[in-house]
Design an enzyme around this catalytic site. Sequence first.
Site, PDB file in Angstrom:
ATOM      1  N   LYS A 139      -0.648  -1.844  -5.258  1.00  0.00           N
ATOM      2  CA  LYS A 139       0.698  -1.261  -5.184  1.00  0.00           C
ATOM      3  C   LYS A 139       1.674  -2.202  -5.862  1.00  0.00           C
ATOM      4  O   LYS A 139       1.683  -3.404  -5.569  1.00  0.00           O
ATOM      5  CB  LYS A 139       1.124  -1.075  -3.735  1.00  0.00           C
ATOM      6  CG  LYS A 139       2.418  -0.290  -3.610  1.00  0.00           C
ATOM      7  CD  LYS A 139       3.130  -0.547  -2.313  1.00  0.00           C
ATOM      8  CE  LYS A 139       3.976  -1.795  -2.441  1.00  0.00           C
ATOM      9  NZ  LYS A 139       4.800  -2.051  -1.260  1.00  0.00           N
TER      10      LYS A 139
HETATM   11  C1  R5P Z   1       7.037  -3.123   1.417  1.00  0.00           C
HETATM   12  O1  R5P Z   1       6.521  -4.229   1.719  1.00  0.00           O
HETATM   13  C2  R5P Z   1       6.438  -2.008   1.982  1.00  0.00           C
HETATM   14  O2  R5P Z   1       5.079  -2.190   1.819  1.00  0.00           O
HETATM   15  C3  R5P Z   1       6.783  -0.581   1.561  1.00  0.00           C
HETATM   16  O3  R5P Z   1       5.798   0.186   2.149  1.00  0.00           O
HETATM   17  C4  R5P Z   1       6.778  -0.277   0.097  1.00  0.00           C
HETATM   18  O4  R5P Z   1       7.682  -1.081  -0.571  1.00  0.00           O
HETATM   19  C5  R5P Z   1       7.044   1.181  -0.207  1.00  0.00           C
HETATM   20  O5  R5P Z   1       8.249   1.581   0.331  1.00  0.00           O
HETATM   21  P1  R5P Z   1       9.538   1.899  -0.546  1.00  0.00           P
HETATM   22  O6  R5P Z   1       9.196   3.109  -1.357  1.00  0.00           O
HETATM   23  O7  R5P Z   1      10.620   2.143   0.439  1.00  0.00           O
HETATM   24  O8  R5P Z   1       9.793   0.714  -1.441  1.00  0.00           O
END
Ligand code: R5P
Length: 291
Positions: A203
Amino acid sequence: MADMDGFREATNFASNQLSKMDNFHVKGASNLPWGMKDRLSRIFNPHTGRTVMLAFDHGFIMGPTSGLERIDLNIVPLVQYADCIMCTRGILQTSIPANLNKPVCLRSDAGSTVLTDLNRNVLIDMEDAVRLNASAMAVMFSAGDGDREAITAANLVKAVDLGNRYGIPVMGVTAVGKEMARDARYFALASRVCAENGASIVKTYYCEGFEKIAVTCPVPVVIAGGKKLPEKEALELCFNAINDGAAGVDMGRNVFQSESPAAMIQAVHAVVHDGLTPEQGFEMFQDLSGK
Ligand code: R5P
């Protein structure tokens, strides 16, 4: 003679099936064991090869942040539209009905909150991921982040070692040190390091030059949504990421902080899986939200 023909037909059929198995729909996963492939197939749709993960693990760093005050009201109604949910074990066990039967990418490291220095994380007991029937474990790796680089790399490696024992894939969650630019050079480095250390999914963030991140990473890359954007811009972000090689999104705030979260996740799903343009996705969002 007829027997021989039947045998040949059966052999051809078997070898066709085997070569289909080689073309497993998840990048870099062809040589993984069956259990890993099964779990990855729950996350990545076998027809599109893509995923929409709904991320709501933010509370372990931020507490009850906007849009996540009530998981039962804010998140549970959205779960049906996601391919996979990403959250902590505490929220999963207290607030997500098990009979929703949704694949879980379990946030498997924990550490400091927004109130102190981030990224000094430790791993949860991996057997909990087995008990919770996780389809993947999410663990952060923070590149170029002082001594935290080594701490988070060790967490990732340990998670992969234990994940391999139990057949649970690991998603490397990339971060970069405060001094690093949040650009393709550093995200490509962090993503590749995650994959080199055995992560089956990465990710990261969308940025200019994202194609390089996707193409140089031997496993699927999904993008986080980041801070809340106007809905049309968030749909453009999804579209551009998919166009540039992302295998999906792991999106939180742009869904649960939307003025109409259920409409938004359905529009995101259509952009990711059905090839809707951002304009078509936004039209869908407006229709579903009754605008
Ligand atoms: C961050 O550490 C988290 O893992 C979130 O799950 C990730 O950033 C995704 O969330 P968002 O789309 O709000 O950035």
